[in-house]
Design a protein around this motif. Sequence first.
Motif, PDB file in Angstrom:
ATOM      1  N   PHE A 149       0.834  -1.201   0.000  1.00 56.46           N
ATOM      2  CA  PHE A 149       0.000   0.000   0.000  1.00 56.46           C
ATOM      3  C   PHE A 149       0.870   1.253   0.000  1.00 56.46           C
ATOM      4  CE2 PHE A 149      -3.662  -2.276   2.377  1.00 56.46           C
ATOM      5  CZ  PHE A 149      -3.937  -2.975   1.220  1.00 56.46           C
ATOM      6  N   VAL A 150       1.994   1.156   0.688  1.00 57.04           N
ATOM      7  CA  VAL A 150       2.935   2.269   0.756  1.00 57.04           C
ATOM      8  C   VAL A 150       4.295   1.734   0.333  1.00 57.04           C
ATOM      9  CG1 VAL A 150       3.975   4.047   2.202  1.00 57.04           C
ATOM     10  CG2 VAL A 150       1.645   3.259   2.668  1.00 57.04           C
ATOM     11  N   GLN A 151       4.956   2.426  -0.592  1.00 59.00           N
ATOM     12  CA  GLN A 151       6.218   1.942  -1.134  1.00 59.00           C
ATOM     13  C   GLN A 151       7.252   3.058  -1.095  1.00 59.00           C
ATOM     14  OE1 GLN A 151       6.768  -1.362  -2.677  1.00 59.00           O
ATOM     15  NE2 GLN A 151       8.806  -0.667  -2.149  1.00 59.00           N
ATOM     16  N   ASN A 152       8.431   2.730  -0.599  1.00 60.15           N
ATOM     17  CA  ASN A 152       9.524   3.685  -0.590  1.00 60.15           C
ATOM     18  C   ASN A 152      10.133   3.752  -1.985  1.00 60.15           C
ATOM     19  OD1 ASN A 152      12.434   4.592  -0.255  1.00 60.15           O
ATOM     20  ND2 ASN A 152      11.635   4.933   1.790  1.00 60.15           N
ATOM     21  N   THR A 153      10.235   4.946  -2.520  1.00 52.90           N
ATOM     22  CA  THR A 153      10.715   5.099  -3.891  1.00 52.90           C
ATOM     23  C   THR A 153      12.203   4.817  -4.030  1.00 52.90           C
ATOM     24  OG1 THR A 153      11.022   7.467  -3.475  1.00 52.90           O
ATOM     25  CG2 THR A 153       8.942   6.766  -4.459  1.00 52.90           C
ATOM     26  N   GLY A 154      12.944   4.957  -2.938  1.00 53.76           N
ATOM     27  CA  GLY A 154      14.385   4.735  -3.035  1.00 53.76           C
ATOM     28  C   GLY A 154      14.834   3.394  -2.513  1.00 53.76           C
ATOM     29  N   ASP A 155      14.088   2.796  -1.605  1.00 53.20           N
ATOM     30  CA  ASP A 155      14.467   1.526  -0.997  1.00 53.20           C
ATOM     31  C   ASP A 155      13.313   0.549  -1.150  1.00 53.20           C
ATOM     32  OD1 ASP A 155      15.468  -0.559   0.404  1.00 53.20           O
ATOM     33  OD2 ASP A 155      15.652   0.481   2.326  1.00 53.20           O
TER      34      ASP A 155
END
Length: 512
Positions: free
Chosen positions: A66-72
């Motif tokens: 649902f939530v994704q870190n764009t860098g990791d």
Amino acid sequence: MNELRNFLGKKEGKKMQCKSCNTELPKHAKVCPKCGAKVSDKGPQNLKVIAIAGAVIAFIGGLLPFVQNTGDVEKAYSFMNIQMPVFWYLYMIALVATILLCVAKKEKLSIITTAIAGVIFAVAFFVSPFLEYAGRQQGKGGTVINKYNNVMLSDLLSNGENGIGMGTFVVIIGLIVAIIGVFFDLLKYFKKEINVDAKYMTNSINKSVWSMVYYYRWFYVMFLPALIFVLLFNYWPMLGLRYAFTSYKITNPYYIGITHFHEMATADIYFWTAFKNTLYLSVIKLILNTGAAVIISLLLHEISNIIFKKTVQTIIYLPHFMSWVVTASLFRLILAPSSSGMVNTFLAEVFGMFGGNPSNGIFFLGDPRYWVGSYFVINVWKDTGWGTILFLATLSGISPELYEAAEIDGANRFNKMRYITLPALTNTIITVFILNLAKVMNLFESVFVLMNDAVYDVSNVLQTFVYYKTFGGGRPDYGYTTAVGLFRSVVSGVLVIICNYASKKVRGRGIV
């Protein structure tokens, strides 16, 4: 004749007749008032497949971040690492209920379960805090426990590092498609499909699902133990697929999104080697086994001595009933580079190879250059006899009159085989090939008992790769191996769909 009457009736404006009982039908009737048979296949189509597809899409979305870190890529949050994971189970149960209700033609109830799934998703998304993995610490009694920080959605999205994950969009799209599909399906209740008084209908069309269930209640009671067994041992374990998206920590895995699949696709060369080996070994084995079974079946079919024919059949069938463990032990002795190895001893004493010393012979099952060929030979020896059963059954069904007619026309044995036997076998060959092609990814036992460290690069397949990754030593990564298993299952599912389509084209019906 009935079709002709119906055609003339339409032309002359007369009443049509039922194709089943020849009863004259009222104008615009969709169902025969006597036997209940459908008169016309036209009418509003049942679009419940749209609702089911939407529920399946939403189900898949529940496994995605649902939530994704764009860098990791390892920082992802979903149902599986919220503070109250019971939301995840309720959400999945609601979607499964939607699918079952659509199948049972209870669309009015399925829209309720779909809406419940949407509410659960919204509550879990905005109310329940996510668990951020913060490492491991030593607890009471020296036990090691996982440490988590509670993080709200607003905090995750306001720091500038995180964004809305793919799972959110997939869930929303799936729920919308499911609700639209249900509404489309409900439209049929506002259209009069049956213009016949229900009192004239005595068959099951006029009965509800629950009345039919009650009528056959004792059959369902007898079926219940088998249903419980299938649910517990076939479907309940499927919930473990969620671990493919987690870093598996004992007692509390945490969600890492598609990290495992990203590693499989970009960093794990052993995985792709195993995948290529699986396809190569399975497809070549399938071609060789099918070809050998066809050739042996044709040779056996030409034998006129019944006693000799039955004896040869029995000898060919016997290897199939040997376990792969016994087969591997037997061929390790036969192919051993020593005086006990029959093949190397034969080559040394008859042809003078290896300086006459079998101990200097070829290590067939320990040399990558010879292992693949040896594997194919062993498989042909073990499985070909069983495969001849289907082809011999087809050959026995060929009419002898065809051979007699060909012989009168001057055809020799080769021509009779070419123009009668092989064409009769073609459909069976294609069918067997298609059915077995769907199982090419299920390669384990035959490879596992014959492989060793020396031939690992050419013998490692997906299932042995998962086995050694899990039990081969060190700390097992259950999340990664589950991801590999999920990938294999998806490929197998695609192959089954392709083979089912090909089977419909070849023999007129599918394999499922």
